[in-house]
Design an enzyme around this catalytic site. Sequence first.
Site, short mmCIF file in Angstrom:
data_model
loop_
_atom_site.label_atom_id
_atom_site.label_comp_id
_atom_site.label_asym_id
_atom_site.label_seq_id
_atom_site.Cartn_x
_atom_site.Cartn_y
_atom_site.Cartn_z
N HIS A 181 0.74 -1.11 0.07
CA HIS A 181 -0.11 -0.09 -0.01
C HIS A 181 1.10 1.20 -0.03
O HIS A 181 1.22 1.92 1.24
CB HIS A 181 -0.79 -0.21 1.07
CG HIS A 181 -1.88 1.24 1.23
ND1 HIS A 181 -3.10 1.10 2.05
CD2 HIS A 181 -2.10 2.24 0.79
CE1 HIS A 181 -3.90 2.26 1.93
NE2 HIS A 181 -3.22 2.94 1.02
N GLU A 232 -11.04 3.79 5.81
CA GLU A 232 -9.86 4.70 6.38
C GLU A 232 -10.39 5.81 7.48
O GLU A 232 -10.20 5.87 8.59
CB GLU A 232 -9.07 5.34 5.20
CG GLU A 232 -7.90 6.23 5.54
CD GLU A 232 -7.37 7.08 4.33
OE1 GLU A 232 -8.08 6.81 3.31
OE2 GLU A 232 -6.36 7.27 4.64
N ASP A 241 1.94 7.28 1.65
CA ASP A 241 2.51 8.46 0.96
C ASP A 241 3.62 9.03 1.84
O ASP A 241 3.47 9.88 2.37
CB ASP A 241 1.24 9.37 0.92
CG ASP A 241 0.02 9.00 0.18
OD1 ASP A 241 0.37 8.75 -1.08
OD2 ASP A 241 -0.82 8.70 0.61
N1 ADE Z 1 -4.38 8.64 -2.25
C1 ADE Z 1 -3.31 8.76 -1.98
N2 ADE Z 1 -3.19 8.48 -0.38
C2 ADE Z 1 -4.52 8.18 -0.21
C3 ADE Z 1 -5.12 7.86 1.06
N3 ADE Z 1 -4.53 7.74 2.21
N4 ADE Z 1 -6.54 7.57 0.97
C4 ADE Z 1 -6.90 7.52 -0.09
N5 ADE Z 1 -6.37 7.98 -1.43
C5 ADE Z 1 -5.42 8.53 -1.30
ZN ZN Z 2 -3.97 4.60 0.64
#
Ligand code: ADE
Ligand code: ZN
Length: 349
Positions: free
Chosen positions: A28, A211, A290
């Site tokens: 991820h 999330e 990220d």
């Molecule tokens: N795109 C990049 N990072 C993300 C995240 N944490 N949740 C949803 N979309 C994303």
């Molecule tokens: Zn993500």
Amino acid sequence: MPNHPQHKPVSPERLPALLRAMPKAELHMHIEGSLEADMIFAMGQRNHVRLAYPSIEALRQAYVFDNLQSFLDIYHAGTTVLKTEQDFYDMTDAYLARAQADNVLHTEIFFDTQTHTGHGTSVVTVINGLHRACADAPARHGMTASLILCFLRHLSEEEAFECLEQALPLRDKIVGIGLASSEVGHPPEKFAKVFARARQLGFRLVAHAGEEAPPAYIWSALDVLKVERIDHGVQAIHDTALMQRLAKDRMPLTVCPLSNLKLRVFPTLQQHTLKRMLDAGIVATVNSDDPAYFGGYINENFTQTFAALGMTSAHAYLLARNSFDASFIDASLRSQYVQRLDAVFETFE
Ligand code: ADE
Ligand code: ZN
């Protein structure tokens, strides 16, 4: 927790070294989220794209987020510097070098095409640049890498269908389809038809769910989209029946602790539920999401979370083993990678 091969217990002082040394897979990670601020400036200069920030430092200082959307706004601004196939290659190669340094043996990389086609860049430019870097990964970095195309859920299902059509000539360069971007208000079932089509075409399926949004989003990712992994999924902790289902079906969750901290899903890492999920039998993995924006690559996610939650070398083995079990690699490569994992645990003093 399931029984895995016994290994010598590792003292708490040696645990960070073990976490860094152990072979692992990353499942991820959004490649656009690996674009470091200095690379954004360098690419901006070579492609004559003006940024709204006067310096690399000013851009980095803007990396303070209240929630997912406040992050996505800055993340999208960073993507405007990507123009050529070489830009996509360079971004991916830089991430692969960084992942290798963290002993990642295999990675499944998320990418957005709709962001780039929205800036006038063709799908062919995007996918060929990303794929060439993945194809070079064994020779350049001693690891394997594959690609997962994510639909942007704030756009329509019709636009996701268009994106899928455009990518089809490059089908062999993509292992799977995912779903990312602004979650709340865009539930998985909005993409039921396009995921059914992707499944028919033989793509592996994953989706971000739970999330920020409630457990209902995880249920529909499972039952409507029929995904094989849930990305994040941390809101499952609020639904006992869902926790039992995830554990019983051995449905992997790709958890991203530093992302959850920076986007304020949990107020502190001490309150993160990763350990509770593992102890409840859920097939969780640790990932960086990220990393250029959230303060660390995969090993930083491991070491900070283990320190905050008091996890042990048994949790470390389980998380690394889960990452290979949950990946889309074939059985023979999986068994080679698991052997390398076992060898590190056997010899670690
Ligand atoms: N795109 C990049 N990072 C993300 C995240 N944490 N949740 C949803 N979309 C994303
Ligand atoms: Zn993500």
